[in-house]
Design a protein around this motif. Structure first.
Motif, PDB file in Angstrom:
ATOM      1  N   GLU A 202      -3.582  11.942  16.217  1.00  0.00           N
ATOM      2  CA  GLU A 202      -3.942  10.801  17.041  1.00  0.00           C
ATOM      3  C   GLU A 202      -4.023   9.502  16.251  1.00  0.00           C
ATOM      4  O   GLU A 202      -3.597   8.451  16.717  1.00  0.00           O
ATOM      5  CB  GLU A 202      -5.292  11.082  17.692  1.00  0.00           C
ATOM      6  N   SER A 203      -4.565   9.619  15.002  1.00  0.00           N
ATOM      7  CA  SER A 203      -4.754   8.399  14.217  1.00  0.00           C
ATOM      8  C   SER A 203      -4.793   8.768  12.746  1.00  0.00           C
ATOM      9  O   SER A 203      -4.840   9.941  12.388  1.00  0.00           O
ATOM     10  CB  SER A 203      -6.082   7.726  14.602  1.00  0.00           C
ATOM     11  N   ILE A 204      -4.770   7.741  11.914  1.00  0.00           N
ATOM     12  CA  ILE A 204      -4.933   7.962  10.480  1.00  0.00           C
ATOM     13  C   ILE A 204      -6.326   7.466  10.094  1.00  0.00           C
ATOM     14  O   ILE A 204      -6.774   6.424  10.570  1.00  0.00           O
ATOM     15  CB  ILE A 204      -3.822   7.261   9.652  1.00  0.00           C
ATOM     16  N   LYS A 205      -6.990   8.223   9.260  1.00  0.00           N
ATOM     17  CA  LYS A 205      -8.320   7.813   8.786  1.00  0.00           C
ATOM     18  C   LYS A 205      -8.156   7.012   7.507  1.00  0.00           C
ATOM     19  O   LYS A 205      -7.471   7.443   6.578  1.00  0.00           O
ATOM     20  CB  LYS A 205      -9.184   9.043   8.487  1.00  0.00           C
ATOM     21  N   ILE A 206      -8.807   5.861   7.461  1.00  0.00           N
ATOM     22  CA  ILE A 206      -8.812   5.062   6.228  1.00  0.00           C
ATOM     23  C   ILE A 206     -10.111   5.400   5.488  1.00  0.00           C
ATOM     24  O   ILE A 206     -11.205   5.158   6.007  1.00  0.00           O
ATOM     25  CB  ILE A 206      -8.754   3.552   6.550  1.00  0.00           C
ATOM     26  N   PHE A 207      -9.972   5.961   4.287  1.00  0.00           N
ATOM     27  CA  PHE A 207     -11.152   6.411   3.540  1.00  0.00           C
ATOM     28  C   PHE A 207     -11.819   5.244   2.802  1.00  0.00           C
ATOM     29  O   PHE A 207     -11.525   4.988   1.641  1.00  0.00           O
ATOM     30  CB  PHE A 207     -10.773   7.507   2.549  1.00  0.00           C
ATOM     31  N   GLY A 208     -12.705   4.563   3.461  1.00  0.00           N
ATOM     32  CA  GLY A 208     -13.496   3.494   2.834  1.00  0.00           C
ATOM     33  C   GLY A 208     -12.884   2.121   3.065  1.00  0.00           C
ATOM     34  O   GLY A 208     -11.669   1.940   2.935  1.00  0.00           O
ATOM     35  N   ASN A 209     -13.743   1.165   3.436  1.00  0.00           N
ATOM     36  CA  ASN A 209     -13.269  -0.221   3.634  1.00  0.00           C
ATOM     37  C   ASN A 209     -14.087  -1.198   2.801  1.00  0.00           C
ATOM     38  O   ASN A 209     -14.034  -2.405   3.003  1.00  0.00           O
ATOM     39  CB  ASN A 209     -13.312  -0.612   5.119  1.00  0.00           C
ATOM     40  N   ASP A 210     -14.876  -0.628   1.845  1.00  0.00           N
ATOM     41  CA  ASP A 210     -15.753  -1.493   1.057  1.00  0.00           C
ATOM     42  C   ASP A 210     -15.496  -1.349  -0.436  1.00  0.00           C
ATOM     43  O   ASP A 210     -16.384  -1.517  -1.261  1.00  0.00           O
ATOM     44  CB  ASP A 210     -17.227  -1.167   1.379  1.00  0.00           C
ATOM     45  N   TRP A 211     -14.257  -0.992  -0.788  1.00  0.00           N
ATOM     46  CA  TRP A 211     -13.890  -0.928  -2.202  1.00  0.00           C
ATOM     47  C   TRP A 211     -13.723  -2.353  -2.726  1.00  0.00           C
ATOM     48  O   TRP A 211     -13.461  -3.271  -1.945  1.00  0.00           O
ATOM     49  CB  TRP A 211     -12.570  -0.172  -2.378  1.00  0.00           C
ATOM     50  N   LYS A 212     -13.836  -2.505  -4.052  1.00  0.00           N
ATOM     51  CA  LYS A 212     -13.682  -3.850  -4.632  1.00  0.00           C
ATOM     52  C   LYS A 212     -12.191  -4.173  -4.767  1.00  0.00           C
ATOM     53  O   LYS A 212     -11.620  -4.221  -5.864  1.00  0.00           O
ATOM     54  CB  LYS A 212     -14.356  -3.906  -6.007  1.00  0.00           C
ATOM     55  N   THR A 213     -11.532  -4.360  -3.638  1.00  0.00           N
ATOM     56  CA  THR A 213     -10.108  -4.712  -3.597  1.00  0.00           C
ATOM     57  C   THR A 213      -9.959  -5.817  -2.548  1.00  0.00           C
ATOM     58  O   THR A 213     -10.870  -5.995  -1.724  1.00  0.00           O
ATOM     59  CB  THR A 213      -9.248  -3.496  -3.172  1.00  0.00           C
ATOM     60  N   PRO A 214      -8.847  -6.553  -2.526  1.00  0.00           N
ATOM     61  CA  PRO A 214      -8.742  -7.695  -1.604  1.00  0.00           C
ATOM     62  C   PRO A 214      -9.005  -7.349  -0.137  1.00  0.00           C
ATOM     63  O   PRO A 214      -9.691  -8.095   0.558  1.00  0.00           O
ATOM     64  CB  PRO A 214      -7.310  -8.186  -1.833  1.00  0.00           C
ATOM     65  N   ASP A 215      -8.496  -6.194   0.370  1.00  0.00           N
ATOM     66  CA  ASP A 215      -8.783  -5.884   1.786  1.00  0.00           C
ATOM     67  C   ASP A 215      -9.811  -4.746   1.939  1.00  0.00           C
ATOM     68  O   ASP A 215     -10.017  -4.230   3.034  1.00  0.00           O
ATOM     69  CB  ASP A 215      -7.489  -5.596   2.566  1.00  0.00           C
ATOM     70  N   GLY A 216     -10.416  -4.339   0.821  1.00  0.00           N
ATOM     71  CA  GLY A 216     -11.488  -3.340   0.879  1.00  0.00           C
ATOM     72  C   GLY A 216     -10.994  -1.901   0.874  1.00  0.00           C
ATOM     73  O   GLY A 216     -11.799  -0.973   0.850  1.00  0.00           O
ATOM     74  N   THR A 217      -9.650  -1.693   0.883  1.00  0.00           N
ATOM     75  CA  THR A 217      -9.150  -0.304   0.859  1.00  0.00           C
ATOM     76  C   THR A 217      -8.489  -0.019  -0.499  1.00  0.00           C
ATOM     77  O   THR A 217      -8.122  -0.940  -1.228  1.00  0.00           O
ATOM     78  CB  THR A 217      -8.168  -0.017   2.028  1.00  0.00           C
ATOM     79  N   CYS A 218      -8.364   1.273  -0.810  1.00  0.00           N
ATOM     80  CA  CYS A 218      -7.883   1.689  -2.139  1.00  0.00           C
ATOM     81  C   CYS A 218      -6.440   1.272  -2.391  1.00  0.00           C
ATOM     82  O   CYS A 218      -5.603   1.294  -1.484  1.00  0.00           O
ATOM     83  CB  CYS A 218      -7.927   3.210  -2.249  1.00  0.00           C
ATOM     84  N   ILE A 219      -6.170   0.971  -3.651  1.00  0.00           N
ATOM     85  CA  ILE A 219      -4.825   0.556  -4.055  1.00  0.00           C
ATOM     86  C   ILE A 219      -4.172   1.634  -4.908  1.00  0.00           C
ATOM     87  O   ILE A 219      -4.799   2.187  -5.818  1.00  0.00           O
ATOM     88  CB  ILE A 219      -4.914  -0.789  -4.807  1.00  0.00           C
ATOM     89  N   ARG A 220      -2.911   1.944  -4.573  1.00  0.00           N
ATOM     90  CA  ARG A 220      -2.156   2.965  -5.319  1.00  0.00           C
ATOM     91  C   ARG A 220      -0.765   2.441  -5.638  1.00  0.00           C
ATOM     92  O   ARG A 220      -0.257   1.537  -4.993  1.00  0.00           O
ATOM     93  CB  ARG A 220      -2.009   4.249  -4.479  1.00  0.00           C
ATOM     94  N   ASP A 221      -0.134   3.105  -6.605  1.00  0.00           N
ATOM     95  CA  ASP A 221       1.206   2.748  -7.065  1.00  0.00           C
ATOM     96  C   ASP A 221       2.157   3.853  -6.603  1.00  0.00           C
ATOM     97  O   ASP A 221       2.153   4.955  -7.153  1.00  0.00           O
ATOM     98  CB  ASP A 221       1.157   2.651  -8.606  1.00  0.00           C
ATOM     99  N   TYR A 222       2.944   3.564  -5.570  1.00  0.00           N
ATOM    100  CA  TYR A 222       3.824   4.586  -4.979  1.00  0.00           C
ATOM    101  C   TYR A 222       5.187   4.552  -5.669  1.00  0.00           C
ATOM    102  O   TYR A 222       5.770   3.482  -5.848  1.00  0.00           O
ATOM    103  CB  TYR A 222       3.956   4.347  -3.470  1.00  0.00           C
ATOM    104  N   ILE A 223       5.667   5.730  -6.058  1.00  0.00           N
ATOM    105  CA  ILE A 223       6.970   5.810  -6.732  1.00  0.00           C
ATOM    106  C   ILE A 223       7.857   6.819  -5.990  1.00  0.00           C
ATOM    107  O   ILE A 223       7.390   7.896  -5.605  1.00  0.00           O
ATOM    108  CB  ILE A 223       6.827   6.161  -8.232  1.00  0.00           C
ATOM    109  N   HIS A 224       9.109   6.401  -5.772  1.00  0.00           N
ATOM    110  CA  HIS A 224      10.021   7.259  -5.002  1.00  0.00           C
ATOM    111  C   HIS A 224      10.314   8.549  -5.764  1.00  0.00           C
ATOM    112  O   HIS A 224      10.553   8.530  -6.983  1.00  0.00           O
ATOM    113  CB  HIS A 224      11.327   6.515  -4.705  1.00  0.00           C
ATOM    114  N   VAL A 225      10.333   9.642  -5.027  1.00  0.00           N
ATOM    115  CA  VAL A 225      10.529  10.961  -5.633  1.00  0.00           C
ATOM    116  C   VAL A 225      11.896  11.060  -6.328  1.00  0.00           C
ATOM    117  O   VAL A 225      12.034  11.763  -7.332  1.00  0.00           O
ATOM    118  CB  VAL A 225      10.294  12.047  -4.541  1.00  0.00           C
ATOM    119  N   ASN A 226      12.908  10.341  -5.838  1.00  0.00           N
ATOM    120  CA  ASN A 226      14.212  10.360  -6.533  1.00  0.00           C
ATOM    121  C   ASN A 226      14.142   9.608  -7.849  1.00  0.00           C
ATOM    122  O   ASN A 226      14.869   9.930  -8.789  1.00  0.00           O
ATOM    123  CB  ASN A 226      15.307   9.725  -5.663  1.00  0.00           C
ATOM    124  N   ASP A 227      13.289   8.590  -7.913  1.00  0.00           N
ATOM    125  CA  ASP A 227      13.111   7.883  -9.186  1.00  0.00           C
ATOM    126  C   ASP A 227      12.390   8.783 -10.185  1.00  0.00           C
ATOM    127  O   ASP A 227      12.699   8.770 -11.377  1.00  0.00           O
ATOM    128  CB  ASP A 227      12.375   6.562  -8.971  1.00  0.00           C
TER     129      ASP A 227
END
Ligand code: UFG
Length: 326
Positions: A202-227
């Motif tokens: 039905e929906s996606i859960k966002i785990f936390g909105n009060d992290w010390k990041t610009p929009d409050g959500t966690c930041i990750r570095d996504y890399i393509h599996v072919n790379d």
């Protein structure tokens, strides 16, 4: 000459196997099917079995002219590793030790090892370089770090050279649409968001909105599996040319927040993906971003799919054509 790939029916392993086969390598693909899929074999020679099965390994090494091992096979559910650490130390660590033992017996002295950003724990500085302090916050990350430590000693003592590929967030799927990400259960952000786009949740859960990041959500570095697959092939070539044991961090050096990922997925899929903000997930670091300068300068690594939109497009291509996985 052949290469043994362990866990080559899994997500990252199958993409590497496809790339190896496409350039004419002979691949023996050892997978115990605990999470792998036979449909992901990509023309490799599949052997069903365990990396801890010394006799099976002896049979494989005695039958095929294997010069190197790409070692993907591992359990990787961080949450589960906290609840059941033994499962992680037995499979990821002890079984790797068994395999290394048989490799040494047969004089096989090259390995590409799937490590993880999880070895760093909560970062002190970002982007994270290879020599950043290592302080894993869960048994999964610890098992990966322990194998790195073992490999460092085996390199020094036995001349078994290895390259440790520390993945940040692997994502996307092969553009052919033939192979992709199919974890059961699924707990990674991008496939879950795409399942919401497909109406499977039905929906996606966002785990936390009060992290010390610009929009409050966690930041990750996504890399393509072919790379990631390309990095493994470069690593293999380097080992074959005599490269000494070393580690590489693998990301794109760009961080995206959970909200940004969902927004890009809305754009790619054209679906109004519902998101709800819930409590933080225990053990998540706020920001994980890699510095991949070392592999770029050492091995000439050049990601082909560095932007998040393309990564999600390839993942969407897989998910909409395989809504229930393989
Ligand atoms: N997230 C959500 N909702 C979800 C799922 C994830 O908000 O339903 C968030 C997470 O909190 C995290 C981000 O989306 O901030 C990415 O989560 P993933 O589970 O996709 O990936 P992780 O960053 O937790 O895990 C990755 C690798 C692991 C590795 C870990 C190192 O997949 O193998 O990085 O910390 F151990």
């Amino acid at each position: 000459m052949a290469i043994l790939v362990t866990g080559g029916l899994g997500y990252v392993g199958s993409h590497a196997v496809k790339a190896l086969i496409e350039r004419g390598e002979h691949v023996v693909n050892l997978d115990n099917l605990s999470y792998g899929h036979l449909e992901a074999a990509c023309g490799s020679k599949v052997v069903i079995g365990d990396i801890g099965d010394r006799d099976l390994l002896r049979k494989i090494f005695a039958t095929h002219d294997i010069d190197s091992v790409m070692h993907f096979a591992a359990f990787k559910d961080v949450g589960e590793s906290v609840v059941d650490p033994q499962k992680y130390f037995l499979n990821n660590l002890a079984n790797s030790l068994a395999m290394l033992e048989v490799m040494l017996e047969f004089g096989i002295r090259m390995m590409i090892f799937s490590s993880s950003a999880a070895i760093f724990g909560e970062p002190e500085v970002v982007p994270i370089t290879e020599n950043h302090p290592k302080s894993p916050t869960n048994p999964y990350g610890r098992s990966k770090l322990q194998i790195e430590e073992v490999l460092a000693e085996y390199s020094r003592a036995y001349g078994l050279r290895s390259i440790w590929m520390r993945y940040f967030n692997a994502a996307g799927a092969d553009p052919s649409g033939l192979i992709g990400e199919d974890h059961k259960p699924e707990f990674h952000l991008i496939p879950l968001v795409l399942e919401a786009a497909l109406g499977k949740r039905e929906s996606i859960k966002i785990f936390g909105n009060d992290w010390k990041t610009p929009d409050g959500t966690c930041i990750r570095d996504y890399i393509h599996v072919n790379d990631l697959a390309q990095a493994h092939l470069l690593g293999l070539d380097a080992l074959r040319k005599g490269k000494e044991t070393t580690a590489y961090n693998l990301g794109n050096g760009n961080g995206y927040s959970v909200k940004e990922v969902i927004e890009v997925a809305r754009e790619v899929t054209g679906k109004n993906i519902k998101a709800e903000e819930v409590e933080r997930r225990e053990g998540d670091p706020a920001v994980l971003v890699a510095s991949s300068e070392k592999i770029i300068s050492d091995l000439g690594f050049q990601p082909k799919f560095p932007d998040l939109k393309t990564i999600i497009e390839t993942a969407w291509n897989w998910h909409k054509n395989h809504p229930d996985g393989y």
